[in-house]
Scaffold this motif. Structure first.
Motif, PDB file in Angstrom:
ATOM      1  N   PHE A 119      -4.556   6.516   2.091  1.00 59.41           N
ATOM      2  CA  PHE A 119      -3.138   6.130   2.061  1.00 59.41           C
ATOM      3  C   PHE A 119      -2.781   5.518   0.709  1.00 59.41           C
ATOM      4  CE2 PHE A 119       0.434   3.307   2.603  1.00 59.41           C
ATOM      5  CZ  PHE A 119       1.291   4.005   3.433  1.00 59.41           C
ATOM      6  N   VAL A 120      -3.591   4.563   0.242  1.00 58.83           N
ATOM      7  CA  VAL A 120      -3.315   3.906  -1.044  1.00 58.83           C
ATOM      8  C   VAL A 120      -3.373   4.918  -2.185  1.00 58.83           C
ATOM      9  CG1 VAL A 120      -4.151   2.189  -2.687  1.00 58.83           C
ATOM     10  CG2 VAL A 120      -4.069   1.651  -0.257  1.00 58.83           C
ATOM     11  N   GLY A 121      -4.357   5.825  -2.132  1.00 60.68           N
ATOM     12  CA  GLY A 121      -4.447   6.832  -3.186  1.00 60.68           C
ATOM     13  C   GLY A 121      -3.228   7.725  -3.246  1.00 60.68           C
ATOM     14  N   ALA A 122      -2.768   8.204  -2.097  1.00 54.42           N
ATOM     15  CA  ALA A 122      -1.579   9.062  -2.072  1.00 54.42           C
ATOM     16  C   ALA A 122      -0.333   8.296  -2.524  1.00 54.42           C
ATOM     17  CB  ALA A 122      -1.383   9.622  -0.666  1.00 54.42           C
ATOM     18  N   TYR A 123      -0.257   7.042  -2.114  1.00 56.17           N
ATOM     19  CA  TYR A 123       0.885   6.210  -2.525  1.00 56.17           C
ATOM     20  C   TYR A 123       0.916   6.031  -4.041  1.00 56.17           C
ATOM     21  CZ  TYR A 123       3.486   1.886  -3.368  1.00 56.17           C
ATOM     22  OH  TYR A 123       4.333   0.938  -3.874  1.00 56.17           O
ATOM     23  N   LEU A 124      -0.234   5.749  -4.637  1.00 57.87           N
ATOM     24  CA  LEU A 124      -0.290   5.550  -6.090  1.00 57.87           C
ATOM     25  C   LEU A 124       0.010   6.842  -6.842  1.00 57.87           C
ATOM     26  CD1 LEU A 124      -3.378   3.195  -6.482  1.00 57.87           C
ATOM     27  CD2 LEU A 124      -0.957   2.602  -6.646  1.00 57.87           C
ATOM     28  N   VAL A 125      -0.402   7.978  -6.291  1.00 57.60           N
ATOM     29  CA  VAL A 125      -0.100   9.255  -6.944  1.00 57.60           C
ATOM     30  C   VAL A 125       1.407   9.431  -7.076  1.00 57.60           C
ATOM     31  CG1 VAL A 125      -0.138  11.757  -6.626  1.00 57.60           C
ATOM     32  CG2 VAL A 125      -2.220  10.434  -6.325  1.00 57.60           C
ATOM     33  N   LEU A 126       2.138   9.065  -6.020  1.00 57.33           N
ATOM     34  CA  LEU A 126       3.595   9.198  -6.080  1.00 57.33           C
ATOM     35  C   LEU A 126       4.226   8.193  -7.032  1.00 57.33           C
ATOM     36  CD1 LEU A 126       4.825   9.859  -2.429  1.00 57.33           C
ATOM     37  CD2 LEU A 126       4.872  11.405  -4.374  1.00 57.33           C
ATOM     38  N   VAL A 127       3.796   6.922  -6.919  1.00 60.96           N
ATOM     39  CA  VAL A 127       4.459   5.866  -7.693  1.00 60.96           C
ATOM     40  C   VAL A 127       4.104   5.947  -9.168  1.00 60.96           C
ATOM     41  CG1 VAL A 127       4.693   3.370  -7.947  1.00 60.96           C
ATOM     42  CG2 VAL A 127       4.557   4.380  -5.675  1.00 60.96           C
ATOM     43  N   LEU A 128       2.860   6.348  -9.475  1.00 61.75           N
ATOM     44  CA  LEU A 128       2.460   6.422 -10.877  1.00 61.75           C
ATOM     45  C   LEU A 128       3.103   7.583 -11.621  1.00 61.75           C
ATOM     46  CD1 LEU A 128      -1.330   5.514 -10.890  1.00 61.75           C
ATOM     47  CD2 LEU A 128       0.517   4.283 -12.005  1.00 61.75           C
ATOM     48  N   ARG A 129       3.552   8.578 -10.896  1.00 66.65           N
ATOM     49  CA  ARG A 129       4.223   9.686 -11.561  1.00 66.65           C
ATOM     50  C   ARG A 129       5.492   9.183 -12.218  1.00 66.65           C
ATOM     51  NH1 ARG A 129       3.078  14.981 -10.074  1.00 66.65           N
ATOM     52  NH2 ARG A 129       4.655  15.466 -11.653  1.00 66.65           N
ATOM     53  N   GLN A 130       5.845   9.761 -13.328  1.00 69.10           N
ATOM     54  CA  GLN A 130       7.029   9.303 -14.065  1.00 69.10           C
ATOM     55  C   GLN A 130       8.279   9.621 -13.260  1.00 69.10           C
ATOM     56  OE1 GLN A 130       7.623  11.156 -17.800  1.00 69.10           O
ATOM     57  NE2 GLN A 130       9.294   9.832 -18.431  1.00 69.10           N
ATOM     58  N   THR A 131       8.933   8.557 -12.773  1.00 68.06           N
ATOM     59  CA  THR A 131      10.122   8.742 -11.946  1.00 68.06           C
ATOM     60  C   THR A 131      11.322   9.189 -12.756  1.00 68.06           C
ATOM     61  OG1 THR A 131      10.598   6.384 -12.166  1.00 68.06           O
ATOM     62  CG2 THR A 131       9.381   7.079 -10.215  1.00 68.06           C
TER      63      THR A 131
END
Length: 398
Positions: free
Chosen positions: A61-73
């Motif tokens: 869960f944390v890994g998938a969450y970080l993948v989304l948030v770390l991407r340049q919004t």
């Protein structure tokens, strides 16, 4: 160390390990709310197999969450990737909450934040409440404390909608940065076109005339040397005049202007990490020579601040003023640095004084700059004031 190496600008992806670390640290602070499910696992409230699966589920869960948030919004992500990842996060949060208990309901807050960070506003404004409603529904189906459910509703809604605002701010910042870069590029292109046009106008006629007269002199040379010599003399005269015109044009291009130097000062101080308070525009209708003198003086003063003052803040003021001797334009550069920097020979003040003398201007300096008059009485800083007389035609400057 340059600030650009340690700070991640709004809307800019990290460009080095240090910036990646800073961004991870900023995001990692919010992972502190994961302490509830982590504590639940550590306390041993579940069988070994459930603890192992819960640990694995939390890591995923944390890994998938970080993948989304770390991407340049600032850039649109692939829609299918975003939808599938958020659906996966929601499903995983539901499974873990239903099987492991109340402590895992906090995962829905991160699902809501992910929606706000990646989804368009028209989608996020209904999906965030939907995620919160699922949180409440799952909480009510089990033997969960209603106080805990209520405590999580507000962070889920606030966190999700706050991220929509942050995402829009980042996009707006990136668009503004791109617009500024476009304007700068257009200005550079326009300047190149103007230079090409001016050089064509200056040299086109002269070089054509030189070519024609050279051909004519070549034909006359065997039989009419006197006439050929006259043509050569004309060629010399035309070439000398072309040289004068080119020098005049180049001098005009190289002449500094106050708007250009104000922009340059803003850039130089920002690059040096010095907070700057600089006018956005220069007064209109300035006489050419006084403007050139003030522009050179501003460049030299800002250079001294950057190189020698160790200042944290610099203020530039530029305003017309009425004196007993007539109207003057006054330029003041003040800093909060070590003080008296720039008063020693070789720092450029001599050159400023010589230029001011050509337009009957004056230069005054004093120790003590920004904050020198405060209760601390530190006396640090340096203030440089220049004034040049103005013609009576500067009515628009006020």
């Amino acid at each position: 160390m340059n600030d650009d190496e340690t700070s991640v600008g709004v809307g800019r992806p990290p460009t080095g390990r240090r910036q990646v670390g800073i961004k991870l640290l900023w995001i990692g602070v919010w992972l502190a709310f994961m302490s509830a499910p982590v504590k639940d696992l550590i306390d041993g409230n579940h069988p070994a197999w459930a603890t192992a699966l819960g640990t694995f589920g939390l890591v995923v869960f944390v890994g998938a969450y970080l993948v989304l948030v770390l991407r340049q919004t600032a850039k649109a992500l692939d829609r299918r990737l975003v939808h599938s990842t958020i659906a996966f996060l929601g499903a995983l949060a539901a499974v873990l909450s239903l099987t492991l208990g109340t402590a895992w309901l906090v995962l829905f807050v991160y699902v809501s934040v992910s929606v706000g960070a990646t989804m368009p506003l028209r989608t996020a404004r209904w999906l965030i409440p939907a995620v919160t409603a699922v949180l409440v529904a799952i909480g009510l189906t089990g033997n969960h404390s209603r106080e805990i459910i209520t405590a999580l509703v507000f962070p889920a809604l606030l966190g999700g909608f706050a991220m929509t605002g942050v995402r829009q701010l980042i996009r707006t910042t990136v668009q503004l940065r791109e617009a500024r870069a476009t304007v700068a590029q257009l200005a550079a292109n326009e300047e190149r076109l103007r230079l090409a046009r001016d050089l064509h106008d200056l040299l086109g006629h002269s070089l054509s005339l030189i070519t024609l007269k050279s051909e004519l002199a070549g034909r006359m040379l065997p039989d009419h040397p006197e006439q050929a010599a006259a043509q050569v003399a004309d060629i010399e005269q035309v070439s000398r005049q072309a040289l004068v015109d080119v020098r005049g044009a180049v001098t005009g291009y190289r002449r500094p202007t106050l708007p250009g130097e104000l922009a340059g000062a803003r850039t130089a101080l920002a690059a040096a990490g010095i907070a700057a308070d600089i006018p956005a525009e220069a007064p209109d209708g300035l006489p050419e020579k006084p403007e050139e003198v003030l522009a050179w003086a501003l460049r030299e003063a800002v250079t001294n601040v950057v190189r020698h003052s160790e200042a944290r803040h610099c203020t530039v003021t530029l305003a017309p003023r009425q004196t007993l001797d007539g109207r003057v334009l006054e330029l003041t550069v003040t800093d909060d640095g070590v003080g008296a920097a720039g008063t020693k020979p070789g720092n450029g003040l001599t050159g400023i004084t010589e230029r001011l003398a050509t337009v009957d201007g004056t230069l005054t300096t004093r120790s003590g700059g920004i904050g020198a008059g405060s209760a601390s009485g530190s006396g640090k800083g340096f203030t440089l004031t220049l004034s040049v007389p103005l013609d009576s035609g500067l009515g628009s400057a006020e």
